[in-house]
Design a protein around this motif. Structure first.
Motif, mmCIF file in Angstrom:
data_model
loop_
_atom_site.group_PDB
_atom_site.id
_atom_site.type_symbol
_atom_site.label_atom_id
_atom_site.label_comp_id
_atom_site.label_asym_id
_atom_site.label_seq_id
_atom_site.Cartn_x
_atom_site.Cartn_y
_atom_site.Cartn_z
ATOM 1 N N LEU A 16 82.798 30.905 110.538
ATOM 2 C CA LEU A 16 83.082 30.016 111.656
ATOM 3 C C LEU A 16 84.589 29.870 111.861
ATOM 4 C CD1 LEU A 16 81.923 28.231 113.833
ATOM 5 C CD2 LEU A 16 81.657 26.420 112.150
ATOM 6 N N GLN A 17 85.318 29.758 110.771
ATOM 7 C CA GLN A 17 86.783 29.677 110.867
ATOM 8 C C GLN A 17 87.342 30.934 111.527
ATOM 9 O OE1 GLN A 17 88.804 29.128 107.123
ATOM 10 N NE2 GLN A 17 90.830 29.122 108.064
ATOM 11 N N LYS B 123 81.151 28.752 106.650
ATOM 12 C CA LYS B 123 82.392 28.078 107.046
ATOM 13 C C LYS B 123 83.494 29.093 107.327
ATOM 14 C CE LYS B 123 81.804 23.797 104.383
ATOM 15 N NZ LYS B 123 82.388 23.007 103.290
ATOM 16 N N LYS B 124 83.629 30.080 106.453
ATOM 17 C CA LYS B 124 84.669 31.114 106.638
ATOM 18 C C LYS B 124 84.406 31.933 107.896
ATOM 19 C CE LYS B 124 87.349 30.327 103.174
ATOM 20 N NZ LYS B 124 88.663 29.740 103.420
ATOM 21 N N ARG C 213 76.885 28.388 102.207
ATOM 22 C CA ARG C 213 77.578 27.482 103.135
ATOM 23 C C ARG C 213 79.061 27.810 103.264
ATOM 24 N NH1 ARG C 213 75.396 22.196 103.333
ATOM 25 N NH2 ARG C 213 73.467 23.354 103.405
ATOM 26 N N GLU C 214 79.711 28.166 102.158
ATOM 27 C CA GLU C 214 81.136 28.520 102.233
ATOM 28 C C GLU C 214 81.354 29.770 103.075
ATOM 29 O OE1 GLU C 214 83.910 26.821 101.365
ATOM 30 O OE2 GLU C 214 82.477 25.226 100.905
ATOM 31 N N VAL D 291 81.012 18.600 112.500
ATOM 32 C CA VAL D 291 81.893 19.703 112.140
ATOM 33 C C VAL D 291 83.333 19.231 112.307
ATOM 34 C CG1 VAL D 291 82.551 22.085 112.638
ATOM 35 C CG2 VAL D 291 80.171 21.373 112.930
ATOM 36 N N VAL E 100 80.978 27.044 117.984
ATOM 37 C CA VAL E 100 80.246 26.498 116.831
ATOM 38 C C VAL E 100 78.741 26.650 117.025
ATOM 39 C CG1 VAL E 100 79.719 24.376 115.564
ATOM 40 C CG2 VAL E 100 82.085 24.917 116.149
ATOM 41 N N ALA F 28 90.840 25.224 107.999
ATOM 42 C CA ALA F 28 89.562 25.077 107.300
ATOM 43 C C ALA F 28 88.523 24.484 108.232
ATOM 44 C CB ALA F 28 89.723 24.175 106.075
ATOM 45 N N VAL F 29 87.261 24.778 107.912
ATOM 46 C CA VAL F 29 86.113 24.175 108.587
ATOM 47 C C VAL F 29 85.390 23.334 107.545
ATOM 48 C CG1 VAL F 29 83.905 24.623 109.726
ATOM 49 C CG2 VAL F 29 85.877 26.076 110.233
ATOM 50 N N LEU F 30 85.068 22.114 107.916
ATOM 51 C CA LEU F 30 84.400 21.189 107.010
ATOM 52 C C LEU F 30 83.102 20.714 107.650
ATOM 53 C CD1 LEU F 30 87.620 19.081 106.388
ATOM 54 C CD2 LEU F 30 86.744 20.894 104.911
ATOM 55 N N PHE F 31 82.107 20.433 106.826
ATOM 56 C CA PHE F 31 80.838 19.892 107.299
ATOM 57 C C PHE F 31 80.615 18.526 106.667
ATOM 58 C CE2 PHE F 31 79.359 24.539 107.506
ATOM 59 C CZ PHE F 31 79.630 24.646 108.869
#
Length: 165
Positions: free
Chosen positions: A141-142, A138-139, A134-135, A92, A116, A156-159
């Motif tokens: 989680l952000q 991510k949002k 998935r998006e 992450v 997380v 932003a959160v990236l995987f």
């Protein structure tokens, strides 16, 4: 002679349940053990050597104020409803702004990981495996990280790695 045949037949019947118990026991013990021990080893062999735990990776900053990337390697958890039979291994990355973003997140690595893991482990395999969702994950989680770290400036959160077994 017939007593020898009966003795041999009887012993074969007694051995079969023992073999079945051994096979079932091996699967029940070996599966989770392999998931816990083997999965991170497999992930590292596929993605290459990982930096030290909590080590951050910073991208070059543009004009001193560009984005910085903080990466958490080997986030391992069991998704909701799997009773320990399935697991997720993820890398992450958090993108933030500011000269001290990476250092701030490194100093609070345990807290970041807690947010997380708590959020992702509440998701089912269906929710995590669906690329279309998935998006949204991510949002979410952000938002959870921004609520926990309001001054961090998480953009932003990236995987970079996301493997479900």
């Amino acid at each position: 002679m017939s007593s020898e045949i009966q003795a041999q037949g009887g012993s074969k019947k007694n051995v079969l349940p023992l073999i079945m118990v051994g096979v079932v026991g091996g699967v029940l013990i070996g599966g989770p053990t392999g998931a816990i021990i083997g999965a991170p080893m497999v992930a590292r062999s596929v993605t290459g050597p990982a930096p030290a735990q909590g080590e951050a990776h910073a991208e070059p900053e543009e004009e001193g104020h560009g984005p910085s990337i903080y990466t958490m390697d080997d986030v391992v958890l069991n998704p909701a409803g799997t009773e320990g039979q399935r697991f997720l291994i993820a890398r992450v990355a958090l993108q933030g702004v500011g000269e001290t973003f990476v250092e701030d997140m490194t100093a609070r690595d345990a807290e970041v990981r807690d947010v997380v893991v708590r959020l992702l482990s509440a998701k089912t395999v269906v929710e995590l495996a669906d690329a279309g969702r998935r998006e949204a994950v991510k949002k979410e989680l952000q938002g959870a990280l921004a609520a926990r770290f309001p001054k961090a400036g998480i953009r932003a959160v990236l995987f970079p790695q996301f493997v479900i077994q």
